[in-house]
Each structure stands twice: as structure tokens, then as C-alpha cells.
Design a protein around this motif. Structure first.
Motif, PDB file in Angstrom:
ATOM      1  N   ARG A 103      -2.093   6.237   5.072  1.00  0.00           N
ATOM      2  CA  ARG A 103      -1.296   7.044   5.496  1.00  0.00           C
ATOM      3  C   ARG A 103      -1.138   7.798   6.845  1.00  0.00           C
ATOM      4  O   ARG A 103      -2.057   7.938   7.313  1.00  0.00           O
ATOM      5  CB  ARG A 103      -1.172   8.196   4.493  1.00  0.00           C
ATOM      6  CG  ARG A 103      -0.059   9.112   4.585  1.00  0.00           C
ATOM      7  CD  ARG A 103      -0.247  10.334   3.577  1.00  0.00           C
ATOM      8  NE  ARG A 103      -0.203   9.835   2.074  1.00  0.00           N
ATOM      9  CZ  ARG A 103       0.991   9.584   1.257  1.00  0.00           C
ATOM     10  NH1 ARG A 103       1.950  10.135   1.673  1.00  0.00           N
ATOM     11  NH2 ARG A 103       0.369   9.346  -0.017  1.00  0.00           N
ATOM     12  N   THR A 125       0.765  -1.154   0.043  1.00  0.00           N
ATOM     13  CA  THR A 125       0.028  -0.250  -0.003  1.00  0.00           C
ATOM     14  C   THR A 125       0.769   1.171   0.246  1.00  0.00           C
ATOM     15  O   THR A 125       0.713   2.225  -0.786  1.00  0.00           O
ATOM     16  CB  THR A 125      -0.868  -0.057   1.034  1.00  0.00           C
ATOM     17  OG1 THR A 125      -1.727  -1.055   1.213  1.00  0.00           O
ATOM     18  CG2 THR A 125      -1.765   1.209   1.220  1.00  0.00           C
ATOM     19  N   GLU A 126       1.858   1.367   0.810  1.00  0.00           N
ATOM     20  CA  GLU A 126       2.695   2.465   0.727  1.00  0.00           C
ATOM     21  C   GLU A 126       3.455   2.550  -0.558  1.00  0.00           C
ATOM     22  O   GLU A 126       3.653   3.857  -0.781  1.00  0.00           O
ATOM     23  CB  GLU A 126       3.883   2.193   2.014  1.00  0.00           C
ATOM     24  CG  GLU A 126       4.658   3.416   2.293  1.00  0.00           C
ATOM     25  CD  GLU A 126       5.358   3.318   3.678  1.00  0.00           C
ATOM     26  OE1 GLU A 126       6.545   3.681   3.673  1.00  0.00           O
ATOM     27  OE2 GLU A 126       4.847   2.689   4.581  1.00  0.00           O
ATOM     28  N   ASP A 128      -3.434   9.108  -1.493  1.00  0.00           N
ATOM     29  CA  ASP A 128      -4.506   8.533  -0.499  1.00  0.00           C
ATOM     30  C   ASP A 128      -5.612   7.718  -1.088  1.00  0.00           C
ATOM     31  O   ASP A 128      -6.246   7.120  -0.484  1.00  0.00           O
ATOM     32  CB  ASP A 128      -5.034   9.678   0.479  1.00  0.00           C
ATOM     33  CG  ASP A 128      -4.046  10.407   1.169  1.00  0.00           C
ATOM     34  OD1 ASP A 128      -2.945   9.575   1.659  1.00  0.00           O
ATOM     35  OD2 ASP A 128      -4.159  11.306   1.751  1.00  0.00           O
ATOM     36  N   GLN A 133       1.010   3.990  -2.756  1.00  0.00           N
ATOM     37  CA  GLN A 133       0.650   5.458  -2.424  1.00  0.00           C
ATOM     38  C   GLN A 133       1.488   6.566  -3.156  1.00  0.00           C
ATOM     39  O   GLN A 133       1.275   7.539  -3.194  1.00  0.00           O
ATOM     40  CB  GLN A 133       0.491   5.685  -1.021  1.00  0.00           C
ATOM     41  CG  GLN A 133      -0.754   5.278  -0.321  1.00  0.00           C
ATOM     42  CD  GLN A 133      -1.268   5.555   1.031  1.00  0.00           C
ATOM     43  OE1 GLN A 133      -0.234   5.899   1.559  1.00  0.00           O
ATOM     44  NE2 GLN A 133      -2.234   5.264   1.559  1.00  0.00           N
TER      45      GLN A 133
END
Length: 445
Positions: free
Chosen positions: A346, A150-151, A159, A154
Motif C-alpha cells: 500500500r 494485491t490491491e 496490509d 487488500q
């Protein structure tokens, strides 16, 4: 609405489709695009979905494709559930570590770092194609290691990428149900990273009732976490750990149990999956065959932690949950149905001591603007140190995967709390490069 499901030939796809079938709202998903690189798996899962769809008057239309761009074009939501390297890669993740006397597990420890190395570049490419073909879409990431992936995504999409896992939500629901409370009537204090978090409080009618659970032998002992960690250790912590903390708190026990077993979890699933897809071709009821295997998979989950004579409770065997979370996110964003969920988002100052752009796993409120992390109390003591160390390792893995730096990859392995030597870190990287082509390719660019 149009949904693209990446990894659509995977075993869990029918769970998502079943949740879509149960949604009767006028603004619902009516078109599903399944993307997978394996046409045979797509065809097999399509057979399961066809049986399910036949039971409903107006089911979402299903399309299958091996073209990523075709699946993504015009999507409102994208579910990412890919497995780079397949289950063959997972078995190598486990065995390379075990052969060096370390924990061999899919997401926790060195195996999770190997999985992340080969998955990050693919996930980033997916994010880039989403930006080009469906710039207004929201990406809901199931792909493990979920926080790390996910990071990485992103960094491209901001977001609009949300990570989900059913583990913390299941923990909170079990705690509430064990106390005889409606989970919807409780407020959860849960904080950490994906597969590395703790239930610190459970508030009902203005009072934290988690101490009541911790104090009661019968209640705490009836929870799966009570079996995994033991009542004394849970009380020592003063909070209920996510089940994956077992691999940190009882590392030697886990390694001993996994090593003594006939096969690792990955080897078991690889054998079961091959048999499942072969049997599906001749099954009279494809969905019944899928459901039989689903229950079997759930019943053997984390068997190395429970012991040979302990069986999972019926609720745990039935499983599910992450597909409900995904649909709740979609309903909140697309049609204004607010939801309170534990998500990977986040940080933005939510968890003190971690970078703002780090992805953390915390309670969130979700509405038309997307998830909004709720304030949480600061970590105290050892949990903060562990979370900071693992987060630093995740960020090194992302850097190594995107730059092809062997030096950074060795640093990531060496700094993980479940790796005890720089020499072993080098041996891990060499072993994964030898066993997994997708890992080796990173460092040959």
C-alpha cells in the motif's frame, strides 16, 4: 508453521518447496497444503516434490486438496499463485490483442487487463475465505497482474496482503553484481508499479554508483537490460528500466516480433506444459524432468525482445528468486529476521501523485510487523504520468470486475496507453468475452 499454496499444481511449486527444504531454522514451515482445482496436476507436482523430499531427513509434510477451505484453515501464511482460465486464457489474452494490431502480452497492455478482469473476483473470494478461516495469516501474492490483484485483496485483508515479483529484485542484483558489488551491501532506489518501474539509484558506502554503470559501455552492455533497451536509450532515461518497460518503449518492435513468431509465449507454454505433465507420468526421475523443462522455459523468456541470435546469460537461465523473496518475508514476520526487499505494498504517501490506498512497488523493510515502505524521491516528468495512467486503468479494471460494468471495462481498455482507440477498446472487450468464458461471465450476472 503451516503454509497454504494456492495454485499448488502449477509449474513453479517445486521452486517454493526447494526453498522450504533448504530452511533449517527451528521455526520453519513444517506443513504445506497444496490447493488446485486440477487433481491430475496436483498429483504430478506431488511426484516432483516427493523426489525432492527424499533427499532430506525431515522435509515439510505435503498435503494436496481441491478444497480451498481445507487448504486455508489454520494457515500461518498463504501463497497465492493462481491462474484463472489457465494457459488457454493466456493464449486468448495475447491473440485477441494481436489480431487488432496491439501488443499481446500476459500482464502488459490489454492482455493484462483481460487477465485482471477474470482474476480479481476469484482473488477477492480467496481473501474473504482467508479472513474467515485464517484471519491472522499473511497472504503473499504471486498471482499476476500482481499489483492489481494485491490491491483488490487488500480491500478485504488490509496490509496483510503483500505482492512480490522477482523482476525488480533481479534487476537490482544484476546491477550490483555487474559493478562487482555485493547486492546485500547496496541500497536500492527503485520505484513504480508491478512490471512498470525503474532503478533510479544504487548506493554503496554513501555514494550512488549507478552513474558508473550507465557510463561504462562494457558493463552496461553486459546486462540484460542493456541488450533489451540499448545503451543509448538507457542513458537517455538516466535510469535502468524494468524489463517490462520494453513493451512500452519499443511497442511496434515487440508486436512485429511476436506476430512474426510461430507461436506466442502463451501458446509455447501451453504446448510445453501439456507435454510436461504427460511425460511426467512415465518419468523415472520426476524432478529431473521438471528441472529440464524449467531451464528450457527460462532460456526462452522474453525471446521476442532479444532476437533470434541472442541467448540469455547463465544466471538468467537458472532463474528463480521470487521463492527466496517469499521465504524472506516469512522469516522476517515469523521469527524476527529483518529483510530489505522490493515489494508491492500500500502506497500510504510513499509515491507522491498516487492514492494512498494504491499498491506500488518500492523498497521496504520487513520485520515482525510486516513490510514498511521506505521513503522515495518523487517521480519527475513522464514516468509519473505513465504510472498514474496505468494505475488509474488498474483501478477501473478492479471496479469493472467487481461490478460487472461493461462501460467501466471499456473505459479501462480505452485509457490504457497501449490501446489507441475507444472503438478498439470495445472490440477488445468483445473479443475477450467471445474467447474466455470467465471474462464473459462477469458481464452476464
Amino acid at each position: 508453521m503451516r503454509l497454504a499454496l494456492l495454485g499448488g499444481g502449477g509449474f513453479r511449486t517445486p521452486l517454493v518447496y526447494g526453498a522450504l527444504l533448504a530452511d533449517t531454522h527451528e521455526r520453519r514451515v513444517d506443513e504445506v497444503w497444496l490447493h488446485d482445482l486440477d487433481e491430475g496436476r496436483l498429483a504430478s507436482i506431488r511426484r516432483v516434490l516427493d523426489v525432492m523430499a527424499a533427499r532430506y531427513p525431515d522435509p515439510p509434510r505435503v498435503h494436496t486438496t481441491t478444497s480451498l477451505d481445507e487448504a486455508l484453515a489454520g494457515a500461518d501464511f498463504v501463497f497465492s499463485a493462481i491462474r484463472v482460465g489457465g494457459l488457454e486464457g493466456r493464449t486468448a489474452d495475447e491473440r485477441v490483442a494481436l489480431d487488432l494490431g496491439l501488443l499481446g502480452q500476459e500482464t502488459t497492455g490489454p492482455g493484462g487487463l483481460s487477465y485482471g478482469l477474470r482474476t480479481v473476483p476469484v482473488a477477492v473470494r480467496v481473501a474473504e475465505r482467508v479472513a474467515a478461516l485464517a484471519p491472522d495469516a499473511w497472504v503473499i501474492n504471486f498471482t499476476n497482474p500482481a499489483g492489481m490483484i494485491t490491491e483488490a485483496m487488500q480491500a478485504v485483508l488490509g496490509d496483510r496482503v503483500v505482492g512480490i515479483c522477482d523482476s525488480p529484485i533481479g534487476l537490482a542484483r544484476r546491477a550490483a553484481a555487474t559493478l562487482g558489488l555485493d547486492p546485500a551491501a547496496t541500497m536500492v532506489d527503485y520505484v513504480g508499479l508491478n512490471h512498470l518501474g525503474w532503478l533510479r539509484g544504487l548506493h554503496h558506502e554513501g555514494r550512488d554508483v549507478l552513474p558508473d554503470l550507465l557510463a561504462d559501455d562494457t558493463l552496461l552492455g553486459s546486462m540484460e537490460e542493456g541488450h533489451l533497451f540499448g545503451l543509448e536509450w538507457v542513458r537517455t532515461l538516466g535510469m535502468v528500466p524494468n524489463e517490462y518497460l520494453y513493451y512500452y518503449d519499443f511497442t511496434r518492435d515487440a508486436v512485429r516480433s511476436i506476430t512474426a513468431a510461430r507461436q506466442t509465449r502463451g501458446e509455447y507454454l501451453l504446448e510445453q506444459q501439456r507435454d510436461f505433465y504427460a511425460r511426467l507420468a512415465g518419468a523415472e526421475d520426476a524432478h529431473a524432468e521438471w528441472d529440464r523443462v524449467r531451464l528450457q522455459r527460462n532460456a526462452t523468456y522474453m525471446a521476442e525482445a532479444r532476437g533470434d541470435d541472442e541467448e540469455r546469460g547463465e544466471d538468467e537461465v537458472q532463474g528463480g528468486g521470487y521463492e527466496e523473496v517469499a521465504l524472506a518475508i516469512m522469516a522476517a514476520i515469523s521469527r524476527g529476521e529483518p529483510a530489505s526487499l522490493i515489494l508491492d505494498v500500500r502506497n500510504d504517501g510513499t509515491v507522491a501523485g498516487l492514492p494512498d490506498d494504491a499498491v506500488v512497488e518500492v523498497p521496504c523493510e520487513v520485520d515482525g510487523a510486516g513490510p514498511r515502505p521506505l521513503p522515495v524521491a518523487p517521480f519527475l516528468g513522464q514516468p509519473l504520468g505513465l504510472v498514474q495512467q496505468v494505475k488509474a486503468v488498474e483501478r477501473l479494471v478492479i471496479e469493472a470486475a467487481l461490478t460487472g460494468s461493461e462501460r467501466v471495462a471499456v473505459q479501462a481498455f480505452a485509457l490504457h496507453p497501449l490501446v489507441d482507440s475507444v472503438t478498439v477498446a470495445r472490440e477488445l472487450l468483445a473479443g475477450y468475452r467471445a474467447r474466455i468464458p470467465e471474462v464473459d461471465a462477469l458481464f452476464r450476472r
